[in-house]
Design an enzyme around this catalytic site. Structure first.
Site: not given
Ligand code: PEP
Length: 251
Positions: A9-11, A96, A98, A168, A174, A214, A235-236
């Site tokens: 997930n590149w956000k 998600h 977010e 998640e 994150g 993470s 993610g990251g």
């Protein structure tokens, strides 16, 4: 045996040229490896069309990060399922945390999106997970159950078999804090039990349940070795080809 699925997930990261560079590095690295899992990338909308061209005839599949539940209309700034299909998406991340926390998406809204995605031939990656406060106050299972029953309301058994669930925990996204393999496994077992109750044991057995929060090259193997962890939503660590590749290789 369920084939593991690793999704990135590149956000809101990577403009067009950065996207081209990351996808090229990733597909080159993948072409040299015997990879046992499926790989999905979910770049921002602005890179999807270009990404579709770059992943064609590679091991990488394409997903989006969100969509609207209506087919078309006066919804400024929104993107429809058909639009995502038309640029080559097979998957879409929905629910998600977010989107839930920052953009106020309710279980009902997420349910509408999931049904629209499935109706349009897109496979949802349906995210669920509790906050730290919910976990600490002992209502984690109730929260997960509500997210699943409301998010999947009126989804058919056949449609469920097209759906991936990503567990998640919000406190792990994150933050650099990961659920322990045991903590994640425990929730995955619970999720599979809930899906069995609604859709039957056979559907639950086939269901891919990813862990997200993470996931990094140094913790992926242990998480992915758990019986009910069928992949990761990253993610990251998906923003660099090397770290994403190391997670893919540990699946
Ligand atoms: C995510 O955004 O879905 C996620 C899991 O992010 P991170 O890996 O950075 O925690």
């Amino acid at each position: 045996m369920r084939k593991k699925v690793i999704a990135g997930n590149w956000k809101m990261h990577k403009d067009l040229s950065e996207s081209q560079s990351l996808i090229t590095k990733l597909t080159n690295a993948l072409s040299k490896e015997e990879v046992k899992c499926d790989v999905i990338i979910c770049p921002p909308f602005t890179s999807l069309s270009e990404a579709a061209g770059l992943v064609k005839n590679t091991k990488v599949k394409l997903g989006a990060q969100n969509m609207h539940f209506e087919g078309r209309g006066a919804f400024t700034g929104e993107v429809s399922a058909a639009m995502l299909k038309s640029v080559g998406c097979e998957y879409v991340i929905l629910g998600h945390s977010e989107r839930r926390a920052i953009f106020g998406e309710s279980d009902e809204t997420i349910n509408k999106k999931i049904k629209k995605a499935l109706d349009s031939g897109l496979r949802p990656i349906f995210c669920i997970g509790e906050t730290l406060q919910e976990r600490e106050s002992g209502i984690m299972n109730d929260v997960i159950k509500r997210q699943i029953t409301e998010g999947l309301h009126q989804v058919s058994k056949g449609e469920m078999e097209q759906t991936i669930i990503a567990y998640e925990p919000v406190w792990a996204i994150g933050t650099g804090v990961t659920a322990t393999p045991d903590q994640a496994q425990e929730v995955h077992v619970y999720v599979r039990k809930l899906i069995a109750e609604i859709f039957g044991d056979d559907t639950a057995e086939k269901l891919i349940i990813q862990y997200g929060g993470s996931v990094k090259p140094n913790n992926a193997a242990e998480l992915l070795s758990q019986n009910d962890i069928d992949g990761a939503l990253v993610g990251g660590a998906c923003l660099e080809a090397d770290s994403f590749m190391n997670i893919i290789k540990s699946a």
